[in-house]
Motif scaffolding. Sequence first.
Motif, PDB file in Angstrom:
ATOM      1  N   LYS A 242      47.615  48.183  47.318  1.00 34.09           N
ATOM      2  CA  LYS A 242      47.298  48.399  48.736  1.00 34.09           C
ATOM      3  C   LYS A 242      45.802  48.243  49.023  1.00 34.09           C
ATOM      4  CE  LYS A 242      48.471  51.756  52.351  1.00 34.09           C
ATOM      5  NZ  LYS A 242      49.134  53.056  52.596  1.00 34.09           N
ATOM      6  N   ARG A 243      44.952  48.684  48.103  1.00 34.58           N
ATOM      7  CA  ARG A 243      43.515  48.702  48.348  1.00 34.58           C
ATOM      8  C   ARG A 243      42.858  47.338  48.126  1.00 34.58           C
ATOM      9  NH1 ARG A 243      39.111  52.895  45.645  1.00 34.58           N
ATOM     10  NH2 ARG A 243      37.285  52.017  46.692  1.00 34.58           N
ATOM     11  N   PHE A 244      43.520  46.427  47.490  1.00 41.82           N
ATOM     12  CA  PHE A 244      42.961  45.118  47.142  1.00 41.82           C
ATOM     13  C   PHE A 244      42.394  44.427  48.371  1.00 41.82           C
ATOM     14  CE2 PHE A 244      43.732  40.639  45.430  1.00 41.82           C
ATOM     15  CZ  PHE A 244      42.736  40.715  44.474  1.00 41.82           C
ATOM     16  N   ASN A 245      41.193  43.817  48.226  1.00 42.29           N
ATOM     17  CA  ASN A 245      40.547  43.199  49.388  1.00 42.29           C
ATOM     18  C   ASN A 245      40.010  41.804  49.052  1.00 42.29           C
ATOM     19  OD1 ASN A 245      38.152  43.657  47.932  1.00 42.29           O
ATOM     20  ND2 ASN A 245      37.724  45.575  48.993  1.00 42.29           N
ATOM     21  N   THR A 246      39.333  41.206  50.023  1.00 40.59           N
ATOM     22  CA  THR A 246      38.861  39.830  49.884  1.00 40.59           C
ATOM     23  C   THR A 246      37.900  39.667  48.709  1.00 40.59           C
ATOM     24  OG1 THR A 246      39.083  39.529  52.265  1.00 40.59           O
ATOM     25  CG2 THR A 246      37.740  37.922  51.107  1.00 40.59           C
ATOM     26  N   THR A 247      36.944  40.599  48.574  1.00 39.69           N
ATOM     27  CA  THR A 247      35.973  40.512  47.474  1.00 39.69           C
ATOM     28  C   THR A 247      36.682  40.539  46.121  1.00 39.69           C
ATOM     29  OG1 THR A 247      34.368  41.690  48.844  1.00 39.69           O
ATOM     30  CG2 THR A 247      33.891  41.558  46.480  1.00 39.69           C
ATOM     31  N   GLY A 248      37.667  41.426  45.997  1.00 37.95           N
ATOM     32  CA  GLY A 248      38.437  41.509  44.758  1.00 37.95           C
ATOM     33  C   GLY A 248      39.180  40.217  44.465  1.00 37.95           C
TER      34      GLY A 248
ATOM     35  N   THR B 214      37.049  44.824  43.922  1.00 39.26           N
ATOM     36  CA  THR B 214      37.657  45.624  44.996  1.00 39.26           C
ATOM     37  C   THR B 214      36.970  46.976  45.127  1.00 39.26           C
ATOM     38  OG1 THR B 214      39.793  44.549  44.675  1.00 39.26           O
ATOM     39  CG2 THR B 214      39.825  46.676  45.798  1.00 39.26           C
ATOM     40  N   LEU B 215      36.725  47.653  43.988  1.00 39.31           N
ATOM     41  CA  LEU B 215      36.133  48.993  44.023  1.00 39.31           C
ATOM     42  C   LEU B 215      34.672  48.970  44.479  1.00 39.31           C
ATOM     43  CD1 LEU B 215      37.599  50.660  40.792  1.00 39.31           C
ATOM     44  CD2 LEU B 215      38.456  50.747  43.124  1.00 39.31           C
ATOM     45  N   LEU B 216      33.937  47.901  44.106  1.00 38.39           N
ATOM     46  CA  LEU B 216      32.515  47.828  44.474  1.00 38.39           C
ATOM     47  C   LEU B 216      32.295  47.378  45.916  1.00 38.39           C
ATOM     48  CD1 LEU B 216      30.869  46.300  41.251  1.00 38.39           C
ATOM     49  CD2 LEU B 216      30.952  48.691  41.968  1.00 38.39           C
ATOM     50  N   SER B 217      33.292  46.720  46.490  1.00 38.04           N
ATOM     51  CA  SER B 217      33.146  46.209  47.855  1.00 38.04           C
ATOM     52  C   SER B 217      33.270  47.332  48.886  1.00 38.04           C
ATOM     53  CB  SER B 217      34.225  45.160  48.125  1.00 38.04           C
ATOM     54  OG  SER B 217      34.239  44.801  49.474  1.00 38.04           O
ATOM     55  N   ARG B 218      32.458  47.224  49.941  1.00 37.51           N
ATOM     56  CA  ARG B 218      32.547  48.209  51.029  1.00 37.51           C
ATOM     57  C   ARG B 218      33.646  47.859  52.023  1.00 37.51           C
ATOM     58  NH1 ARG B 218      26.114  49.126  52.508  1.00 37.51           N
ATOM     59  NH2 ARG B 218      25.502  49.975  50.462  1.00 37.51           N
ATOM     60  N   GLU B 219      34.190  46.667  51.844  1.00 39.90           N
ATOM     61  CA  GLU B 219      35.251  46.209  52.740  1.00 39.90           C
ATOM     62  C   GLU B 219      36.502  47.072  52.579  1.00 39.90           C
ATOM     63  OE1 GLU B 219      37.996  42.177  53.299  1.00 39.90           O
ATOM     64  OE2 GLU B 219      36.549  42.346  51.685  1.00 39.90           O
TER      65      GLU B 219
END
Length: 536
Positions: free
Chosen positions: A445-451, A510-515
Motif C-alpha cells: 500500500k505504501r509503495f510510491n513513485t520514488t520506490g 519508498t521509505l526515504l521518499s517524502r511522497e
Amino acid sequence: MIQLASAASDHRGLTMTLFGLFVAATLGITIWAGRQTKDAADFYAGGRGFTGFQNGLAISGDYMSAASFLGIAGAIALFGYDGFLYSIGFLVAWLVALLLVAEPLRNSGRYTMADVLAFRMRQRPVRTAAGVSTIVVSIFYLLAQMVGAGSLVALLLGVSGEGAKRWTIVAVGALMVIYVAIGGMKGTTWVQIVKAVLLIAGTALMTVLVLAKYHFNLSSLLGAASEASGKGAAFLEPGLKYGTTGTTKLDFLSLGLALVLGTAGLPHILVRFYTVPTAKAARKSVLWAIGIIGGFYLMTLALGFGAAALVGPKAIKASNAAGNTAAPLLAQELGGGAGSTGGAILLAVISAVAFATILAVVAGLTLASSASFAHDLWANVIRRGKASEKEEVRSAKLAAVAIGAIAILLSIFADKLNAAALVALAFAVAASANLPTLLYSLFWKRFNTTGAVSSVYAGLITSVTLVVFSTVVSGGKNSLFPHSDFHWFPLENPGLVSIPVGFLAGWIGTLLSRETADPAKYAELEVRSLTGLGAH
C-alpha cells in the motif's frame, strides 16, 4: 563436421523448401491478421479475442524458445544432470507467474506492464523506467534467439564462415520486423500457435525415436549417455557444471533464482495476458501453458541424453562449442546418420521447426518492446498522452525496426554463447528490474513513485553491469570477447546479487521518499486486480 556439411549440401534443396514453406505460411497468416488489425487494441492485444486454450498455446510458443529447444538439449548433452536444471527452473517459474501476476495483471493493465506500475503513481518517471527496462530485457532475450538462428543455419548449409551466420541473423531480424509491423499481436499470436504445435510434434517424434532405440527403457538411455559422455556416473549426478567449487555452487543458486523469478517479470510473456477477454481466461491460459510446457521440458530429457548417447559430446562440441546444435545433430542421427536421405529429411524437418521457434519468439519479443516504446515512452512520456492511436501504432512499427537493428548488431558478436545461458541472463534482468516493482505495486500500500523508479533502475543497472564484468563478456573461452579480460564478477548469472538489490532499492526508495502514496488509488487497484471491475 565434414560429413555433416556434405549431408547438408546434398539435401540443401529439401531444407530450403521446408524453410520456404514455413516462412510463406507464416507470412500469409501475418498479412491476413494485418488486414484484421484496425486499432491500437488489435495491434497491441489482438482485440482481446483469444480463448484460454489459444492463448495457452501462444504463451507456450513464446516461452519454448531457441534456448529451450537448442540450448537446453545442448546443456544436458554436455553437462548431464546440471544441464537439466534449466528445464526445471523454466517450468517451476510458471507457478510464480500463475500465483502472483497473471490474473492481477490482466485485470489492472491495458497494453503493457507499465500500465499497472503507473496506475497509482506519477506517469512519466514510472513509464520511462518501465519502458527502458522492457527494451533492455527484450534485447537480451533476442540475442539468444539470433545466436540460435545463426548456429542452426550454419549447420544446415554446412558452412562455418562468419559471413553466413551474419547474413542469417540479418534475415531473421528482417522477418521479425515484418511480422510485427504488418500483423501486430494478432499475426504474432497465430504464428506462435502454429509454431507451438510444430515444436511439440517434432519434439514428441524425436523422443519416441530416441526411446525406441533403447526399447523404451529410460535406465538404458541414461546408462548409454553416461558411458558416451566420458564422465561415467558423474554425468548423472549433480556437480558436473555447478558444484566443483564454491563459486560454481553460488552460480547455481544465482541461476535458479533468476529462472524461477524471471518469468513473472518477462515483458513479452506479461503482455500475453492482455490478449484474453477475462481474468478467468488469463488463469486458464496459464494452466494450459503449464501443461504444454511441462510436457515439453520432460521431453528435453530424452533429447539431451539421447544426443549425449547417440551423437557424443565431442561431435556436438566440434559442431558448436556451446552445444546449440545437439538437437539437430540428434535428428540427423535418428534418421539414419550423416549422408543418408532419412537423416537429411529429419534434420531438415527438425531444423525448420527450430527456425519456426526462433521466428515466433523474436516476433513476440519485438512486439513487446516496440509496444512499450510506443505506448509508454512515445504516447505517455514524450507526447504526454496527446498521441492519437494511429500515431501510436505507427511509432510502434518504427520502434520494431530500430530494436531489430540493435539486436542484429549485438547478435553478430554473441555466436559462441549457449542460447539457454543467454536467456538465463534475460531472466535475471527481468527478475531484478521488473518483478520487485510489479509485486510492490500490486501488494504494498505504501509503495510510491520514488520506490518504483529506484527499484527498476537499481535492478536494471546492477544486473547489466554485473553481466558486462563477468566471464560471459570477457575472460572465458566462450566469452563475447574471448581475447580480452576485464571481468571481476565471479558468477556467470547476476541474479543472486541483482534481484535482492532490486527489492531492497524499492523498499529503501519508498521509505526515504517524502511522497505519500494515494490510499484511494491503491484501494481501486486492489479491487480491480482481484475482481476485474473496470478492466479494459
